[in-house]
Design an enzyme around this catalytic site. Sequence first.
Site, PDB file in Angstrom:
ATOM      1  N   HIS A 185      14.241  28.770 -59.805  1.00  0.00           N
ATOM      2  CA  HIS A 185      13.037  27.938 -59.656  1.00  0.00           C
ATOM      3  C   HIS A 185      11.857  28.681 -59.010  1.00  0.00           C
ATOM      4  O   HIS A 185      10.789  28.810 -59.596  1.00  0.00           O
ATOM      5  CB  HIS A 185      13.349  26.721 -58.779  1.00  0.00           C
ATOM      6  CG  HIS A 185      14.502  25.893 -59.236  1.00  0.00           C
ATOM      7  ND1 HIS A 185      14.447  25.045 -60.326  1.00  0.00           N
ATOM      8  CD2 HIS A 185      15.747  25.760 -58.722  1.00  0.00           C
ATOM      9  CE1 HIS A 185      15.610  24.420 -60.459  1.00  0.00           C
ATOM     10  NE2 HIS A 185      16.415  24.836 -59.511  1.00  0.00           N
TER      11      HIS A 185
HETATM   12  O1  RIB Z   1      14.274  21.958 -56.460  1.00  0.00           O
HETATM   13  C1  RIB Z   1      14.327  23.356 -56.317  1.00  0.00           C
HETATM   14  C2  RIB Z   1      13.747  23.783 -55.008  1.00  0.00           C
HETATM   15  O2  RIB Z   1      14.523  23.265 -53.947  1.00  0.00           O
HETATM   16  C3  RIB Z   1      13.778  25.313 -54.810  1.00  0.00           C
HETATM   17  O3  RIB Z   1      12.698  25.699 -54.007  1.00  0.00           O
HETATM   18  C4  RIB Z   1      15.062  25.541 -54.089  1.00  0.00           C
HETATM   19  O4  RIB Z   1      15.027  26.709 -53.255  1.00  0.00           O
HETATM   20  C5  RIB Z   1      15.129  24.319 -53.237  1.00  0.00           C
HETATM   21  O5  RIB Z   1      14.357  24.591 -52.072  1.00  0.00           O
END
Ligand code: RIB
Length: 316
Positions: free
Chosen positions: A244
Amino acid sequence: MEKVPVIIDCDPGHDDMVALVLALGSQRLDVKAITNVAGNKVMEKVVKNTLNILNYCGAECIVAPGASRPIVRAYTRTDSEGCHGVSGLDGFDFPRDNPLKPSDRKAVEVMAEILRSSKEKVVLIGTGPLTNLGLLIRTFPELCEEKVRGISLMGGTCHFILTRPFMEFNTYLDAEATKIVFESGLPITMYGYDVTYRTLFGQDFLDSLKALGNRTGLMMSSLLQEFWNMHNRVWIDLGGCPVHDACAVAGIIDPSVVTKSERMYVEIPTEPGPLSGATICDYAHRSGKPENVEVVFEMDNEKFFRMILDSAGALA
Ligand code: RIB
Ligand code: CA
Protein backbone atom coordinates in the site's frame (compact mmCIF):
# COMPACT_ATOMS: atom_id res chain seq x y z
CA MET A 1 17.35 17.40 -11.92
CA GLU A 2 16.55 19.05 -8.57
CA LYS A 3 15.54 16.59 -5.85
CA VAL A 4 12.03 16.92 -4.44
CA PRO A 5 12.14 17.69 -0.69
CA VAL A 6 9.81 15.36 1.22
CA ILE A 7 8.85 14.46 4.77
CA ILE A 8 7.53 10.93 5.33
CA ASP A 9 5.09 10.38 8.20
CA CYS A 10 4.72 6.66 8.80
CA ASP A 11 3.91 3.74 11.11
CA PRO A 12 6.17 0.84 10.02
CA GLY A 13 4.64 -1.61 9.07
CA HIS A 14 5.90 -3.80 6.25
CA ASP A 15 4.54 -1.59 3.49
CA ASP A 16 5.83 1.53 5.27
CA MET A 17 9.24 -0.18 5.12
CA VAL A 18 8.92 -0.48 1.33
CA ALA A 19 7.87 3.17 1.13
CA LEU A 20 10.95 4.22 3.15
CA VAL A 21 13.34 2.10 1.05
CA LEU A 22 11.78 3.44 -2.15
CA ALA A 23 12.22 7.03 -0.97
CA LEU A 24 15.65 6.72 0.64
CA GLY A 25 17.13 4.87 -2.34
CA SER A 26 15.72 7.25 -4.93
CA GLN A 27 17.90 9.85 -6.66
CA ARG A 28 14.79 12.01 -7.14
CA LEU A 29 13.86 12.62 -3.50
CA ASP A 30 15.51 14.50 -0.65
CA VAL A 31 14.03 12.91 2.49
CA LYS A 32 14.26 15.76 4.99
CA ALA A 33 12.75 13.85 7.92
CA ILE A 34 10.88 10.72 8.87
CA THR A 35 8.17 11.23 11.48
CA ASN A 36 6.30 8.48 13.28
CA VAL A 37 2.66 8.16 14.21
CA ALA A 38 0.91 5.51 16.29
CA GLY A 39 -0.97 3.36 13.83
CA ASN A 40 -0.10 -0.21 12.99
CA LYS A 41 1.61 -0.38 16.36
CA VAL A 42 2.24 1.85 19.38
CA MET A 43 4.78 4.66 19.08
CA GLU A 44 7.62 2.77 20.75
CA LYS A 45 7.38 -0.04 18.19
CA VAL A 46 7.02 2.09 15.06
CA VAL A 47 10.02 4.21 16.11
CA LYS A 48 12.11 1.09 16.78
CA ASN A 49 11.07 -0.36 13.40
CA THR A 50 11.95 2.89 11.61
CA LEU A 51 15.41 3.03 13.17
CA ASN A 52 16.01 -0.65 12.38
CA ILE A 53 15.13 -0.08 8.72
CA LEU A 54 17.45 2.95 8.48
CA ASN A 55 20.31 1.23 10.26
CA TYR A 56 20.07 -1.97 8.22
CA CYS A 57 19.82 -0.14 4.88
CA GLY A 58 22.74 2.13 5.74
CA ALA A 59 20.57 5.24 5.40
CA GLU A 60 20.61 8.31 7.60
CA CYS A 61 17.68 10.60 8.40
CA ILE A 62 16.19 12.39 11.39
CA VAL A 63 13.41 10.32 12.97
CA ALA A 64 10.94 12.29 15.11
CA PRO A 65 8.21 10.61 17.15
CA GLY A 66 4.80 12.23 16.87
CA ALA A 67 1.38 11.59 18.27
CA SER A 68 0.87 8.44 20.30
CA ARG A 69 -2.90 8.50 19.81
CA PRO A 70 -5.53 10.09 17.55
CA ILE A 71 -6.50 13.73 18.11
CA VAL A 72 -9.95 12.99 19.52
CA ARG A 73 -10.88 9.31 19.46
CA ALA A 74 -9.15 6.58 21.47
CA TYR A 75 -6.21 4.60 20.10
CA THR A 76 -7.88 1.26 19.57
CA ARG A 77 -5.04 -0.94 18.34
CA THR A 78 -4.03 -3.86 20.52
CA ASP A 79 -0.74 -5.67 20.39
CA SER A 80 -2.40 -8.51 18.57
CA GLU A 81 -0.57 -9.85 15.59
CA GLY A 82 -2.64 -8.33 12.77
CA CYS A 83 -0.97 -8.41 9.36
CA HIS A 84 2.28 -6.86 10.61
CA GLY A 85 2.94 -9.29 13.46
CA VAL A 86 3.50 -8.48 17.11
CA SER A 87 6.57 -6.30 16.45
CA GLY A 88 5.00 -4.50 13.50
CA LEU A 89 7.79 -5.87 11.31
CA ASP A 90 7.68 -9.64 11.86
CA GLY A 91 9.66 -11.75 9.41
CA PHE A 92 13.21 -10.53 9.84
CA ASP A 93 15.64 -10.47 12.78
CA PHE A 94 17.30 -7.04 12.78
CA PRO A 95 20.61 -6.70 14.68
CA ARG A 96 19.86 -6.27 18.39
CA ASP A 97 22.23 -3.30 18.72
CA ASN A 98 21.23 -0.18 16.81
CA PRO A 99 23.27 3.02 17.33
CA LEU A 100 20.53 5.20 15.83
CA LYS A 101 18.30 7.19 18.20
CA PRO A 102 15.14 9.20 17.59
CA SER A 103 15.12 12.98 17.82
CA ASP A 104 14.23 14.48 21.18
CA ARG A 105 11.94 16.91 19.31
CA LYS A 106 8.38 16.02 18.34
CA ALA A 107 7.20 15.40 14.79
CA VAL A 108 5.23 18.64 14.41
CA GLU A 109 8.19 20.72 15.64
CA VAL A 110 10.58 19.04 13.20
CA MET A 111 8.12 19.30 10.31
CA ALA A 112 7.54 23.01 10.98
CA GLU A 113 11.26 23.75 11.18
CA ILE A 114 11.87 22.01 7.86
CA LEU A 115 9.03 23.91 6.22
CA ARG A 116 10.34 27.24 7.57
CA SER A 117 13.91 26.66 6.45
CA SER A 118 13.23 25.05 3.06
CA LYS A 119 13.68 27.28 0.02
CA GLU A 120 11.51 24.87 -1.98
CA LYS A 121 7.96 23.84 -1.18
CA VAL A 122 7.92 20.43 0.56
CA VAL A 123 5.82 17.36 -0.20
CA LEU A 124 4.31 15.64 2.84
CA ILE A 125 3.93 11.88 2.37
CA GLY A 126 1.55 10.16 4.79
CA THR A 127 1.59 6.38 5.11
CA GLY A 128 -0.12 6.00 8.48
CA PRO A 129 -3.03 7.65 10.28
CA LEU A 130 -3.03 11.40 9.60
CA THR A 131 -2.74 12.57 13.21
CA ASN A 132 0.62 14.36 12.81
CA LEU A 133 -0.37 15.98 9.53
CA GLY A 134 -3.66 17.13 11.02
CA LEU A 135 -1.87 18.62 14.03
CA LEU A 136 0.67 20.34 11.77
CA ILE A 137 -2.08 21.94 9.68
CA ARG A 138 -4.01 23.07 12.77
CA THR A 139 -0.88 24.41 14.50
CA PHE A 140 0.76 26.14 11.51
CA PRO A 141 -1.93 26.85 8.91
CA GLU A 142 -0.12 29.79 7.27
CA LEU A 143 3.19 27.94 7.15
CA CYS A 144 1.51 24.95 5.50
CA GLU A 145 -0.26 27.19 3.02
CA GLU A 146 3.06 28.81 2.08
CA LYS A 147 5.48 25.88 2.12
CA VAL A 148 3.58 22.59 1.56
CA ARG A 149 3.59 21.66 -2.13
CA GLY A 150 1.06 18.90 -1.54
CA ILE A 151 0.17 15.82 0.46
CA SER A 152 0.59 12.38 -1.05
CA LEU A 153 -1.12 9.86 1.22
CA MET A 154 -1.89 6.20 1.35
CA GLY A 155 -5.42 6.00 2.63
CA GLY A 156 -9.09 5.78 1.95
CA THR A 157 -10.97 3.88 -0.72
CA CYS A 158 -13.50 4.85 -3.39
CA HIS A 159 -14.97 1.58 -4.66
CA PHE A 160 -12.81 -1.24 -3.24
CA ILE A 161 -14.30 -2.83 -0.11
CA LEU A 162 -11.84 -4.83 1.97
CA THR A 163 -14.07 -5.31 5.01
CA ARG A 164 -16.44 -2.39 5.59
CA PRO A 165 -17.77 0.03 2.95
CA PHE A 166 -15.48 3.00 2.27
CA MET A 167 -13.25 2.16 5.24
CA GLU A 168 -9.47 2.08 5.18
CA PHE A 169 -7.25 1.86 8.30
CA ASN A 170 -5.22 5.05 7.94
CA THR A 171 -8.21 7.27 7.31
CA TYR A 172 -10.59 5.79 9.89
CA LEU A 173 -8.22 5.33 12.84
CA ASP A 174 -8.00 9.12 13.30
CA ALA A 175 -11.01 10.33 11.32
CA GLU A 176 -10.88 13.83 12.81
CA ALA A 177 -7.28 14.23 11.59
CA THR A 178 -8.30 12.91 8.18
CA LYS A 179 -11.10 15.47 8.06
CA ILE A 180 -8.67 18.29 8.89
CA VAL A 181 -6.30 17.17 6.11
CA PHE A 182 -9.01 16.64 3.48
CA GLU A 183 -10.61 20.01 4.27
CA SER A 184 -7.27 21.88 4.44
CA GLY A 185 -7.35 23.14 0.87
CA LEU A 186 -3.86 21.74 0.33
CA PRO A 187 -3.34 19.65 -2.85
CA ILE A 188 -4.03 16.03 -1.85
CA THR A 189 -3.37 12.87 -3.82
CA MET A 190 -5.05 9.82 -2.32
CA TYR A 191 -3.61 6.35 -2.99
CA GLY A 192 -6.36 4.17 -1.55
CA TYR A 193 -7.34 0.54 -1.84
CA ASP A 194 -8.62 1.11 -5.40
CA VAL A 195 -5.03 1.35 -6.60
CA THR A 196 -3.12 -0.54 -3.89
CA TYR A 197 -5.16 -3.72 -4.39
CA ARG A 198 -4.45 -3.50 -8.12
CA THR A 199 -0.71 -3.24 -7.43
CA LEU A 200 0.17 -6.64 -5.95
CA PHE A 201 3.58 -8.27 -5.79
CA GLY A 202 4.17 -12.00 -6.36
CA GLN A 203 6.95 -14.51 -5.97
CA ASP A 204 8.87 -13.11 -8.93
CA PHE A 205 9.24 -9.78 -7.14
CA LEU A 206 10.50 -11.48 -3.99
CA ASP A 207 12.99 -13.41 -6.13
CA SER A 208 14.11 -10.15 -7.79
CA LEU A 209 14.73 -8.59 -4.38
CA LYS A 210 16.91 -11.55 -3.39
CA ALA A 211 18.71 -11.36 -6.75
CA LEU A 212 19.85 -7.78 -5.94
CA GLY A 213 22.50 -9.50 -3.86
CA ASN A 214 22.51 -6.86 -1.11
CA ARG A 215 21.29 -6.92 2.46
CA THR A 216 18.45 -4.51 1.81
CA GLY A 217 17.02 -6.82 -0.85
CA LEU A 218 17.35 -9.87 1.38
CA MET A 219 15.73 -8.05 4.32
CA MET A 220 12.85 -6.88 2.12
CA SER A 221 12.21 -10.29 0.58
CA SER A 222 12.13 -11.93 4.00
CA LEU A 223 9.81 -9.31 5.49
CA LEU A 224 7.48 -9.25 2.47
CA GLN A 225 7.21 -13.03 2.36
CA GLU A 226 6.00 -12.93 5.96
CA PHE A 227 3.72 -9.95 5.25
CA TRP A 228 2.17 -11.87 2.37
CA ASN A 229 1.54 -14.90 4.60
CA MET A 230 -0.02 -12.74 7.33
CA HIS A 231 -2.08 -10.71 4.84
CA ASN A 232 -3.58 -13.95 3.47
CA ARG A 233 -4.40 -15.13 6.99
CA VAL A 234 -5.88 -11.85 8.21
CA TRP A 235 -7.57 -10.62 5.05
CA ILE A 236 -7.89 -12.46 1.73
CA ASP A 237 -5.69 -14.48 -0.63
CA LEU A 238 -5.59 -12.52 -3.90
CA GLY A 239 -2.69 -14.47 -5.39
CA GLY A 240 -0.44 -11.52 -4.58
CA CYS A 241 0.14 -8.95 -1.84
CA PRO A 242 -0.18 -5.16 -1.75
CA VAL A 243 2.54 -2.74 -0.67
CA HIS A 244 0.00 0.00 0.00
CA ASP A 245 2.28 2.76 1.31
CA ALA A 246 4.93 2.59 -1.41
CA CYS A 247 2.32 3.81 -3.93
CA ALA A 248 2.20 7.21 -2.23
CA VAL A 249 5.97 7.59 -2.67
CA ALA A 250 6.18 6.28 -6.24
CA GLY A 251 3.87 8.99 -7.57
CA ILE A 252 6.21 11.69 -6.23
CA ILE A 253 9.33 10.07 -7.67
CA ASP A 254 7.76 9.67 -11.12
CA PRO A 255 4.21 10.98 -11.65
CA SER A 256 4.01 9.02 -14.92
CA VAL A 257 3.67 5.83 -12.84
CA VAL A 258 0.06 6.89 -12.20
CA THR A 259 -1.99 5.80 -15.21
CA LYS A 260 -5.51 6.59 -13.97
CA SER A 261 -6.69 9.16 -11.42
CA GLU A 262 -9.63 11.52 -11.03
CA ARG A 263 -10.21 14.69 -9.05
CA MET A 264 -13.34 14.59 -6.93
CA TYR A 265 -14.96 15.72 -3.69
CA VAL A 266 -14.16 13.38 -0.79
CA GLU A 267 -15.98 13.75 2.51
CA ILE A 268 -14.93 12.27 5.88
CA PRO A 269 -17.89 11.70 8.22
CA THR A 270 -16.81 11.83 11.86
CA GLU A 271 -20.11 11.63 13.71
CA PRO A 272 -20.66 8.28 15.49
CA GLY A 273 -22.03 5.59 13.23
CA PRO A 274 -21.10 2.95 10.65
CA LEU A 275 -19.56 5.52 8.30
CA SER A 276 -17.47 7.36 10.89
CA GLY A 277 -14.00 7.67 9.33
CA ALA A 278 -15.09 6.51 5.86
CA THR A 279 -13.90 8.22 2.68
CA ILE A 280 -17.11 9.11 0.87
CA CYS A 281 -15.93 9.79 -2.70
CA ASP A 282 -18.22 11.78 -4.98
CA TYR A 283 -17.06 9.92 -8.09
CA ALA A 284 -20.37 10.74 -9.87
CA HIS A 285 -19.74 14.46 -9.23
CA ARG A 286 -23.28 15.01 -7.93
CA SER A 287 -22.61 16.66 -4.56
CA GLY A 288 -22.00 20.09 -5.97
CA LYS A 289 -19.16 20.34 -3.46
CA PRO A 290 -15.72 21.55 -4.62
CA GLU A 291 -13.34 18.77 -5.66
CA ASN A 292 -10.61 18.49 -3.02
CA VAL A 293 -8.74 15.24 -3.74
CA GLU A 294 -7.02 13.55 -6.68
CA VAL A 295 -7.99 9.88 -6.25
CA VAL A 296 -5.61 7.38 -7.88
CA PHE A 297 -7.11 4.24 -9.44
CA GLU A 298 -4.34 2.63 -11.49
CA MET A 299 -0.56 2.60 -11.73
CA ASP A 300 1.96 1.12 -14.16
CA ASN A 301 2.80 -1.92 -12.05
CA GLU A 302 5.91 -2.89 -14.00
CA LYS A 303 7.37 0.61 -13.61
CA PHE A 304 6.32 0.70 -9.93
CA PHE A 305 8.06 -2.52 -8.93
CA ARG A 306 11.10 -1.61 -11.05
CA MET A 307 11.37 1.65 -9.08
CA ILE A 308 11.37 -0.28 -5.81
CA LEU A 309 14.07 -2.65 -7.04
CA ASP A 310 16.19 0.27 -8.25
CA SER A 311 15.91 2.04 -4.88
CA ALA A 312 16.59 -1.12 -2.89
CA GLY A 313 19.62 -1.83 -5.06
CA ALA A 314 20.99 1.63 -4.29
CA LEU A 315 21.07 0.94 -0.55
CA ALA A 316 23.35 -1.27 1.56
O1 RIB B 1 -4.73 0.12 5.01
C1 RIB B 1 -3.35 0.04 4.75
C2 RIB B 1 -2.59 0.98 5.63
O2 RIB B 1 -2.74 0.60 6.98
C3 RIB B 1 -1.07 0.94 5.38
O3 RIB B 1 -0.51 2.19 5.65
C4 RIB B 1 -0.58 -0.07 6.36
O4 RIB B 1 0.78 0.17 6.77
C5 RIB B 1 -1.50 0.20 7.51
O5 RIB B 1 -0.93 1.28 8.24
CA1 CA C 1 1.36 2.40 7.13
